[in-house]
Scaffold this motif. Structure first.
Motif, PDB file in Angstrom:
ATOM      1  N   ALA A   1       0.717  33.100   9.179  1.00  0.00           N
ATOM      2  CA  ALA A   1       1.568  32.044   8.618  1.00  0.00           C
ATOM      3  C   ALA A   1       2.918  31.977   9.317  1.00  0.00           C
ATOM      4  CB  ALA A   1       1.755  32.269   7.117  1.00  0.00           C
ATOM      5  N   ALA A   2       3.533  33.145   9.529  1.00  0.00           N
ATOM      6  CA  ALA A   2       4.864  33.148  10.146  1.00  0.00           C
ATOM      7  C   ALA A   2       4.856  32.536  11.553  1.00  0.00           C
ATOM      8  CB  ALA A   2       5.418  34.569  10.166  1.00  0.00           C
ATOM      9  N   PRO A   3       3.953  32.959  12.464  1.00  0.00           N
ATOM     10  CA  PRO A   3       3.935  32.314  13.784  1.00  0.00           C
ATOM     11  C   PRO A   3       3.621  30.826  13.710  1.00  0.00           C
ATOM     12  CG  PRO A   3       2.720  34.375  13.837  1.00  0.00           C
ATOM     13  CD  PRO A   3       3.016  34.092  12.397  1.00  0.00           C
ATOM     14  N   LEU A   4       2.739  30.442  12.773  1.00  0.00           N
ATOM     15  CA  LEU A   4       2.398  29.028  12.653  1.00  0.00           C
ATOM     16  C   LEU A   4       3.618  28.205  12.258  1.00  0.00           C
ATOM     17  CD1 LEU A   4       0.258  26.820  12.672  1.00  0.00           C
ATOM     18  CD2 LEU A   4      -0.237  27.368  10.275  1.00  0.00           C
ATOM     19  N   LEU A   5       4.385  28.696  11.312  1.00  0.00           N
ATOM     20  CA  LEU A   5       5.599  27.976  10.894  1.00  0.00           C
ATOM     21  C   LEU A   5       6.617  27.883  12.037  1.00  0.00           C
ATOM     22  CD1 LEU A   5       6.085  29.457   7.304  1.00  0.00           C
ATOM     23  CD2 LEU A   5       5.262  27.175   7.909  1.00  0.00           C
ATOM     24  N   ILE A   6       6.740  28.953  12.798  1.00  0.00           N
ATOM     25  CA  ILE A   6       7.687  28.936  13.924  1.00  0.00           C
ATOM     26  C   ILE A   6       7.228  27.973  15.007  1.00  0.00           C
ATOM     27  CG2 ILE A   6       8.596  30.353  15.808  1.00  0.00           C
ATOM     28  CD1 ILE A   6       8.777  32.651  13.837  1.00  0.00           C
ATOM     29  N   ILE A   7       5.927  27.928  15.270  1.00  0.00           N
ATOM     30  CA  ILE A   7       5.405  26.983  16.258  1.00  0.00           C
ATOM     31  C   ILE A   7       5.644  25.546  15.805  1.00  0.00           C
ATOM     32  CG2 ILE A   7       3.276  26.104  17.282  1.00  0.00           C
ATOM     33  CD1 ILE A   7       2.278  29.008  17.346  1.00  0.00           C
ATOM     34  N   ILE A   8       5.462  25.288  14.519  1.00  0.00           N
ATOM     35  CA  ILE A   8       5.736  23.943  13.997  1.00  0.00           C
ATOM     36  C   ILE A   8       7.215  23.593  14.166  1.00  0.00           C
ATOM     37  CG2 ILE A   8       5.811  22.546  11.892  1.00  0.00           C
ATOM     38  CD1 ILE A   8       3.310  24.044  10.953  1.00  0.00           C
ATOM     39  N   ALA A   9       8.091  24.543  13.869  1.00  0.00           N
ATOM     40  CA  ALA A   9       9.534  24.301  14.012  1.00  0.00           C
ATOM     41  C   ALA A   9       9.913  24.064  15.473  1.00  0.00           C
ATOM     42  CB  ALA A   9      10.318  25.484  13.445  1.00  0.00           C
ATOM     43  N   LEU A  10       9.360  24.888  16.362  1.00  0.00           N
ATOM     44  CA  LEU A  10       9.643  24.704  17.792  1.00  0.00           C
ATOM     45  C   LEU A  10       9.093  23.372  18.294  1.00  0.00           C
ATOM     46  CD1 LEU A  10       8.967  28.289  19.207  1.00  0.00           C
ATOM     47  CD2 LEU A  10      11.161  27.112  19.098  1.00  0.00           C
ATOM     48  N   GLY A  11       7.913  22.996  17.816  1.00  0.00           N
ATOM     49  CA  GLY A  11       7.340  21.714  18.221  1.00  0.00           C
ATOM     50  C   GLY A  11       8.195  20.540  17.779  1.00  0.00           C
ATOM     51  N   ALA A  12       8.684  20.598  16.540  1.00  0.00           N
ATOM     52  CA  ALA A  12       9.549  19.527  16.046  1.00  0.00           C
ATOM     53  C   ALA A  12      10.864  19.472  16.822  1.00  0.00           C
ATOM     54  CB  ALA A  12       9.822  19.731  14.550  1.00  0.00           C
ATOM     55  N   LEU A  13      11.433  20.643  17.089  1.00  0.00           N
ATOM     56  CA  LEU A  13      12.675  20.700  17.862  1.00  0.00           C
ATOM     57  C   LEU A  13      12.475  20.135  19.266  1.00  0.00           C
ATOM     58  CD1 LEU A  13      15.627  21.761  18.147  1.00  0.00           C
ATOM     59  CD2 LEU A  13      14.637  23.913  18.947  1.00  0.00           C
ATOM     60  N   THR A  14      11.373  20.498  19.890  1.00  0.00           N
ATOM     61  CA  THR A  14      11.084  20.012  21.241  1.00  0.00           C
ATOM     62  C   THR A  14      10.871  18.507  21.254  1.00  0.00           C
ATOM     63  OG1 THR A  14      10.070  22.132  21.790  1.00  0.00           O
ATOM     64  CG2 THR A  14       9.552  20.263  23.225  1.00  0.00           C
ATOM     65  N   TRP A  15      10.152  18.003  20.269  1.00  0.00           N
ATOM     66  CA  TRP A  15       9.860  16.567  20.208  1.00  0.00           C
ATOM     67  C   TRP A  15      11.157  15.757  20.078  1.00  0.00           C
ATOM     68  CZ3 TRP A  15       5.933  13.185  20.830  1.00  0.00           C
ATOM     69  CH2 TRP A  15       6.086  11.912  20.310  1.00  0.00           C
ATOM     70  N   VAL A  16      12.010  16.175  19.150  1.00  0.00           N
ATOM     71  CA  VAL A  16      13.250  15.430  18.921  1.00  0.00           C
ATOM     72  C   VAL A  16      14.185  15.534  20.125  1.00  0.00           C
ATOM     73  CG1 VAL A  16      15.312  15.300  17.485  1.00  0.00           C
ATOM     74  CG2 VAL A  16      13.078  15.676  16.425  1.00  0.00           C
ATOM     75  N   SER A  17      14.375  16.763  20.641  1.00  0.00           N
ATOM     76  CA  SER A  17      15.319  16.956  21.743  1.00  0.00           C
ATOM     77  C   SER A  17      14.831  16.314  23.035  1.00  0.00           C
ATOM     78  CB  SER A  17      15.558  18.450  21.969  1.00  0.00           C
ATOM     79  OG  SER A  17      14.349  19.117  22.285  1.00  0.00           O
ATOM     80  N   THR A  18      13.514  16.269  23.237  1.00  0.00           N
ATOM     81  CA  THR A  18      12.983  15.640  24.447  1.00  0.00           C
ATOM     82  C   THR A  18      13.373  14.175  24.516  1.00  0.00           C
ATOM     83  OG1 THR A  18      11.114  17.176  24.549  1.00  0.00           O
ATOM     84  CG2 THR A  18      10.879  15.086  25.722  1.00  0.00           C
ATOM     85  N   HIS A  19      13.394  13.501  23.382  1.00  0.00           N
ATOM     86  CA  HIS A  19      13.764  12.092  23.367  1.00  0.00           C
ATOM     87  C   HIS A  19      15.280  11.900  23.367  1.00  0.00           C
ATOM     88  CE1 HIS A  19       9.551  11.871  22.073  1.00  0.00           C
ATOM     89  NE2 HIS A  19       9.579  10.624  22.494  1.00  0.00           N
ATOM     90  N   LYS A  20      15.985  12.695  22.580  1.00  0.00           N
ATOM     91  CA  LYS A  20      17.433  12.510  22.501  1.00  0.00           C
ATOM     92  C   LYS A  20      18.145  12.936  23.775  1.00  0.00           C
ATOM     93  CE  LYS A  20      18.377  12.541  17.560  1.00  0.00           C
ATOM     94  NZ  LYS A  20      19.194  13.132  16.475  1.00  0.00           N
ATOM     95  N   LEU A  21      17.625  13.947  24.464  1.00  0.00           N
ATOM     96  CA  LEU A  21      18.273  14.459  25.669  1.00  0.00           C
ATOM     97  C   LEU A  21      17.571  14.002  26.943  1.00  0.00           C
ATOM     98  CD1 LEU A  21      19.095  18.107  24.492  1.00  0.00           C
ATOM     99  CD2 LEU A  21      20.468  16.026  24.287  1.00  0.00           C
ATOM    100  N   ASP A  22      16.829  12.937  26.854  1.00  0.00           N
ATOM    101  CA  ASP A  22      16.195  12.366  28.043  1.00  0.00           C
ATOM    102  C   ASP A  22      17.281  12.007  29.058  1.00  0.00           C
ATOM    103  OD1 ASP A  22      14.795  11.003  29.951  1.00  0.00           O
ATOM    104  OD2 ASP A  22      14.007   9.449  28.616  1.00  0.00           O
ATOM    105  N   PRO A  23      17.229  12.545  30.273  1.00  0.00           N
ATOM    106  CA  PRO A  23      18.303  12.261  31.247  1.00  0.00           C
ATOM    107  C   PRO A  23      18.406  10.791  31.621  1.00  0.00           C
ATOM    108  CG  PRO A  23      16.467  13.421  32.282  1.00  0.00           C
ATOM    109  CD  PRO A  23      16.221  13.469  30.813  1.00  0.00           C
ATOM    110  N   TYR A  24      17.341  10.017  31.431  1.00  0.00           N
ATOM    111  CA  TYR A  24      17.374   8.587  31.744  1.00  0.00           C
ATOM    112  C   TYR A  24      18.016   7.768  30.618  1.00  0.00           C
ATOM    113  CZ  TYR A  24      14.392   9.003  35.881  1.00  0.00           C
ATOM    114  OH  TYR A  24      13.891   9.303  37.115  1.00  0.00           O
ATOM    115  N   ARG A  25      18.190   8.389  29.481  1.00  0.00           N
ATOM    116  CA  ARG A  25      18.698   7.672  28.313  1.00  0.00           C
ATOM    117  C   ARG A  25      20.220   7.631  28.324  1.00  0.00           C
ATOM    118  NH1 ARG A  25      17.040   9.178  22.069  1.00  0.00           N
ATOM    119  NH2 ARG A  25      18.339   7.617  21.010  1.00  0.00           N
ATOM    120  N   PRO A  26      20.830   6.444  28.222  1.00  0.00           N
ATOM    121  CA  PRO A  26      22.300   6.369  28.179  1.00  0.00           C
ATOM    122  C   PRO A  26      22.854   7.157  26.996  1.00  0.00           C
ATOM    123  CG  PRO A  26      21.342   4.204  28.589  1.00  0.00           C
ATOM    124  CD  PRO A  26      20.200   5.113  28.241  1.00  0.00           C
TER     125      PRO A  26
END
Length: 344
Positions: A91-116
C-alpha cells in the motif's frame, strides 16, 4: 598515544574541505522556473525517502534482532504469510507512486519550456502589457552565439537579461546536438541543427551566473561556457549601448569565419547583424545561393510537401491499393503453409 577517533576525524577533514567547495546552485536558484523545478526535486526525494528510510532501518533492525547470537529471537520456520504485512508492504509504495505520478503530470504541463510564463515569481503575476525579451541562441563549435533581434545586436559567450522580465529563448545549433543550460535560471534544453527549441524563463535576482553546454559535443566541449548577467532594466539598457558602442558588424562572411571550430573563445560584441542571419542559420542556408530548409519544404516535389495539395489524394489511393495487394498476397501465402488457420 593518538586515539582512533581523533585519527578518523583528521582523515575526514579533506573530505569536508572538498565538500565546502561544492556549488549547490540547483538547490538555491535565482529564477522562478528553476525554483519550481527544485521544489519538485525536493518533494520527489522526500516521497521516496518515506520508503527508503524505513526499509534501511528495518533491514538493520532485523539483522540485529535475528542475529545468530540472539537466542531469544523467535524461530518460526513454518511462517509464510501475513495479510497485514502484505497490505503495509504494497500500500505504501502504491500511494507514493500515485503521488509521484500526479506531481509529474501536473509539473510536466505547468513547467513545459515551450509554455509562456504565467508569473514572475510565487507572489507576482506577469503584468498584461509585459513584452518578453527574445534571445536567439546558437550552439556552435565550441562557443555560444546570442542574437537580440529587438535590440539589433549579438554577442558571443555573454548573455544578459533584465531582472523580473520574461525571457523567450529560441535555440538551435550549427553542426551537432548540444544542450543550453543555465542552472540558476531554468533546466537544460537541447539545441539541434535544422531545428528550433524554445525555453521561457525569468531571472529574479541580479547577479552573474554560469551557463554552459550540458551535452558532450567534441574536443572543445569543456570550454563551451558563458556568463549570464541578471541586471536591472537600466543596467541592461546600458549594456546594450555598450555592445553597440564596442561591437563590430556581423556579416554572413564574418559569421562563416566565426562558425569554424575554436576553443575557449573570448567574449565578442556585434553592434549590427546581417538581416535574417539567425533564420539562415536555422534553415542551414547561410551561404549565398544555398537552398533553405523551409523553402525546400514548400516545393511541390518535396517528399513531405507532396502529401499536400492535389497529390494528397493520389498518394492515399496508392497506399490503399498497396495495402490491399499485400493483404491478398499474405492470405495466399498463408493458405500454402500447413497448420495455419487459412490453410485449414
Amino acid at each position: 598515544m593518538t586515539s582512533p577517533k581523533f585519527l578518523r576525524g583528521v582523515l575526514l577533514l579533506p573530505a569536508f574541505a572538498l565538500l565546502s567547495g561544492c556549488n549547490t546552485v540547483l538547490m538555491s536558484p535565482s529564477g522562478d522556473l528553476a525554483v519550481r523545478q527544485r521544489d519538485i526535486i525536493i518533494v520527489s526525494t522526500v516521497l521516496m525517502l518515506l520508503i527508503i528510510v524505513p526499509v534501511i532501518v528495518l533491514t538493520l533492525l532485523f539483522a540485529w534482532r535475528y542475529r545468530a547470537s540472539n537466542k531469544n529471537a523467535v524461530y518460526t520456520p513454518e511462517w509464510d504469510h501475513s495479510t497485514l504485512l502484505e497490505l503495509l508492504i504494497w500500500a505504501a509504495p502504491l500511494l507514493i507512486i500515485i503521488a509521484l505520478g500526479a506531481l509529474t503530470w501536473v509539473s510536466t504541463h505547468k513547467l513545459d519550456p515551450y509554455r509562456p510564463l504565467e508569473r514572475i515569481d510565487a507572489k507576482r503575476e506577469i503584468p498584461p502589457d509585459t513584452r518578453p525579451l527574445t534571445v536567439q541562441v546558437v550552439a556552435m563549435d565550441w562557443k555560444w552565439l546570442f542574437f537580440y533581434p529587438d535590440q539589433g545586436i549579438a554577442t558571443v559567450n555573454e548573455l544578459a537579461a533584465p531582472v523580473d522580465r520574461p525571457i523567450r529563448f529560441e535555440i538551435t545549433s550549427t553542426t551537432m546536438m548540444n544542450s543550453f543550460f543555465v542552472p540558476a535560471l531554468a533546466g537544460q534544453i537541447y539545441a539541434m541543427p535544422g531545428m528550433e527549441t524554445k525555453l521561457h524563463a525569468v531571472i529574479n535576482k541580479p547577479g552573474v551566473y554560469d551557463g554552459f553546454s550540458a551535452n558532450y559535443s567534441g574536443a572543445g566541449f569543456s570550454g563551451m561556457r558563458f556568463k549570464f548577467h541578471g541586471m536591472t532594466a537600466d543596467e541592461f539598457d546600458a549594456w546594450v549601448k555598450q555592445v553597440k558602442t564596442k561591437g563590430e558588424n556581423l556579416s554572413r562572411d564574418k559569421y562563416e569565419a566565426l562558425a569554424k571550430p575554436s576553443e575557449w573563445v573570448p567574449v565578442k560584441y556585434y553592434a549590427d547583424v546581417a538581416p535574417d542571419l539567425y533564420d539562415a542559420i536555422l534553415n542551414r542556408c547561410v551561404q549565398q545561393g544555398q537552398p533553405c530548409l523551409k523553402d525546400m519544404m514548400d516545393q511541390p516535389n518535396h517528399a513531405h510537401a507532396s502529401r499536400a495539395g492535389s497529390r494528397k489524394t493520389d498518394a492515399l489511393l496508392a497506399d490503399a491499393m498497396c495495402t490491399a495487394q499485400n493483404t491478398v498476397q499474405f492470405a495466399a501465402d498463408a493458405q500454402r503453409v500447413p497448420g495455419t488457420a487459412l490453410a485449414q
